[in-house]
Structure formats: C-alpha cells, structure tokens
Write an enzyme that holds these catalytic residues in place. Structure first.
Site: not given
Ligand code: AMP
Length: 399
Positions: A8, A90, A179, A240, A383
């Site tokens: 990642n 990723r 996601h 956010r 993940e």
C-alpha cells in the site's frame, strides 16, 4: 510454499505485509515512512513479533522497496528474492475501466496514472510503488487491486448523479465509492460467520475509520455505497465533511474570499468532520472522552456521527427491501464499544438487539442477542489479506 507481498504505497509511505500462501500466514509486515522527507524510517516486524527500526535517508519509493527487500533477506525472512512470487498493489481509483483487479502491464500502469484526476493524492503514489517493484522484481505476478472495483456492480440508479447526463458520458462524473476491498472482505467473512451463501444475504457493511464508508450488499454485490465521486462524500469522518449541500460550498467561498476551489476542498477534506465540529481532535477517542466530560461540541459531533450512520442503515435497508445483518469494521467499527452501542440502540425498528457482553469482547464475532431479528457482527478488516488472495487468484489463472 510461495510468498506474496501486499503493498500500500502513499505519497511518502509504503506499507507492506508478506504472506505465506496458501496458508495465509503473515510472516512479516511493516512500513517505510517519510519517503523523500527528513526523518525517513523503516520498521519491519517478523512473525514472532520482533521489531526492527532503521532510520536513514530514503529518497524515493525505489529506495524504499530496495531497503525492504534487503531487510527481508538480512532478517532471514526470505533466503532469496525469488521466493516472492507475487505482489499485490492497492490502487485507490480504478474509474470505470477497472471493474476487477488487473494483472499489471504497461497499459494498466498508464491507465492508473491517467486516472489521477479521480484520486490526485493516491493514484500517482500507487503507480510509483508499482514501478519501483517492477524495476526490482520484474518477473513476478503483479496485480493491481482497486478500492473502487467492488462497487463496479452498482446499478445505474445508484451511481448516477442528477446532473446533466452528458457530464457522466464526457467526464465520468458518477459515484465510484471506495474501501471496496474492505467491504468485499468483511462481507465474505460475514457470510461464513452466518453460514449462509453471500448471494442470499442483504448486508450493510460499516467501514468506520479515519475515512468511513457504508455499503449495501445485495445478491453478493455492492448495491449502494456512501462515498461518491471521491472519498469526500457520505458520513461525517475524522476530518472530512461527508455529504454537504454544494450551494453552501459556493456561499462559503464567497464569504471566505476563497478563489481557488482546491482550497475549499482542502477545508472540506482536512479541517471538517469530527475535527471541524469539535475543534478538538480528529480522533474519536478524544472526542468521546471530551463528551463524557460534558463538552457540548464533542457531544454534538458524536451525535452527528451516530445519526449519519443510522440514516444510511435505514435508507439502505429500504433500498434492498430487507436486512439480514450489519458488520462493524475498521478503527472505529472494530474498537469503539460505545459507538456500536449507540448505533445499535437506534435500530429498534429492525428489532436489533445488542449483547452488551459480546460487544465488550474482541475479534471476529456476533454481538447480537440470540433473539435479535438481524445479525450484528464485528469483523476486523484485512485489506492486505484480501489483496494477497487476489494475487493468488490471478496466479491460478496464469497456471
Ligand atoms: P482506520 O482509519 O481504520 O485506521 O481507523 C482510525 C480511526 O479509528 C482513528 O481516527 C481513531 O479515532 C479511531 N479509533 C481507533 N480506536 C478507537 C477506539 N477505541 N474508540 C474510538 N475510535 C477509535
């Protein structure tokens, strides 16, 4: 036994996990931090939990990959580079091109770079990580796993915005979600836990972390999701804003005399959410503590977060025409006992009943009472494992 590495790469970071497959055993993990900036460092953990930290200048991602591979040899985690037979990267934005993971070739790499408008901070960094690996290990199976591809199954009614249709056709202006790797993974685990085929279930997966998204999964596919064209949309997040009336954006730009729209986006991405509301911290733990001490703004921030979550659950259950289970995952979903409690307490309409003791425990489990009408689960996301499994899938197709 083969080893597969999940990568990642961010703009100044490169996180990795090395798996022995097909056992899915983690034999090493770690991260390179502050690539190209003062204070570069590398941490690596072995299967027995031993940690090594190296501080030295690391100029770019290639140097980071080089250092990582050297240390894998030095720490005797691998004897030879060739033991690593696959790498999964990723990638944040796959647009409409990548509805599935992809074997990386020059065209795929170019497409990932061309999609940078959809994820300006992430895709270029992901591409840099891919290139660094290609240079050092050119012959291994290299797979790009996209955050968006699980949402490739969204029906038109859920991915189109009510704006002139030509903007979708000309500019790809639509919902892509995010996601996806996490939502896919926890949904698969949920079906196993429930001992039912995923295709027969209506699930809502709550990925609640620094960034949060909620996905409705019907017939084993992503049916609707809360993030939008970018990961700014949906519920309130650490920094956010989540969904907001766009007219307010224009109004605030005028009031704040902001000429550059990117500056406004920065406020919505980095200074809003729980941080903006509480003016204390983006970390929910700090906000929950402050709320316990009676800090009003912290209390309101928690209320808004919980309200956002239950609003999505209500609307997604209605959209799917039913609900069999909900899954909590990611930093908040996996760790916050009070948030799970506050959310489930609001789901009386579904006859959802939380088991307070199970809610306190850890690991993959049900947390509902036996007579709850819907299953409630906590499933730690993974993940990296999902990425390693994708590499395995492609390797089998190559054989
Ligand atoms: P992630 O993005 O999945 O790594 O999640 C990180 C977020 O999880 C941080 O913003 C933390 O505020 C939040 N988090 C982690 N542990 C807890 C906890 N015990 N209670 C509340 N929030 C938590």
């Amino acid at each position: 036994m083969e080893k597969i590495i999940a990568i990642n790469a961010g703009s100044s970071t490169l996180k990795f996990k090395l798996f022995e497959m097909p056992e899915e055993k983690v034999i090493s993990s770690g991260a390179v931090d502050r690539i190209g900036i003062p204070g570069s460092n590398f941490t690596i953990k072995t299967a027995d939990g031993h940690k090594t930290k190296i501080e030295q200048p690391i100029k770019n991602h290639e140097e980071a990959v080089d250092l990582l591979l050297q240390q894998l040899l030095k720490l005797d985690i691998i004897k030879d580079y060739h033991e690593i037979t696959g790498v999964g990267h990723r990638v944040v934005a796959g647009g409409e091109i990548f509805q599935d993971s992809a074997l990386i070739n020059d065209q795929v790499l170019k497409d990932i770079e061309d999609l940078k408008e959809y994820a300006p901070l992430h895709n270029p960094a992901n591409a840099t990580g891919i290139r660094a690996f290609k240079k050092i290990l050119p012959d291994i199976t290299s797979v790009a796993v996209f955050d968006t591809s699980f949402h490739g199954t969204l029906p038109e009614k859920n991915y189109l915005y009510s704006i002139p249709y030509e903007y979708y056709e000309k500019y790809g202006a639509r919902k892509y979600g995010a996601h996806g790797t996490s939502h896919r993974y926890v949904a698969g685990q949920a079906a196993k836990l429930m001992q039912k085929p995923l295709e027969d279930l209506k699930l809502i997966t709550l990925h609640l972390g620094a960034g949060s998204s909620i996905t409705a999964i019907k017939d084993g596919k992503s049916f609707d999701t809360s993030m939008g064209f970018t990961p700014l949309a949906g519920i309130t997040m650490a920094t956010r804003s989540g969904d907001i009336d766009v007219s307010l954006v224009v109004y605030l730009m005028e009031k704040l005399n902001i000429k550059d729209p990117r500056k406004m986006l920065e406020i919505l991405n980095e200074k809003s959410g729980l941080l903006g509301l509480s003016q204390l911290s983006p970390d929910l733990r700090d906000i929950l503590d402050a709320a316990d001490d009676g800090n009003h703004r912290a209390e309101v921030a928690v209320d808004i977060l919980v309200n956002d979550i239950v609003k999505y659950i209500g609307s997604y259950a209605t959209e799917m025409g039913g609900l069999d289970g909900i899954v909590f995952t990611a930093g908040i979903g996996e760790n916050s006992v009070p948030i799970r409690q506050k959310v489930v307490n609001r789901l009386g309409i579904f006859n959802a009943k939380l088991d307070d003791e199970l809610n306190q425990q850890r690991g993959e489990r049900f947390i509902n009472q036996a007579d709850s009408a819907i299953k409630i689960m906590v499933i730690p996301t993974n993940e990296e494992l999902a990425i390693a499994r994708e590499v395995e899938r492609f390797k089998k197709m190559e054989d």
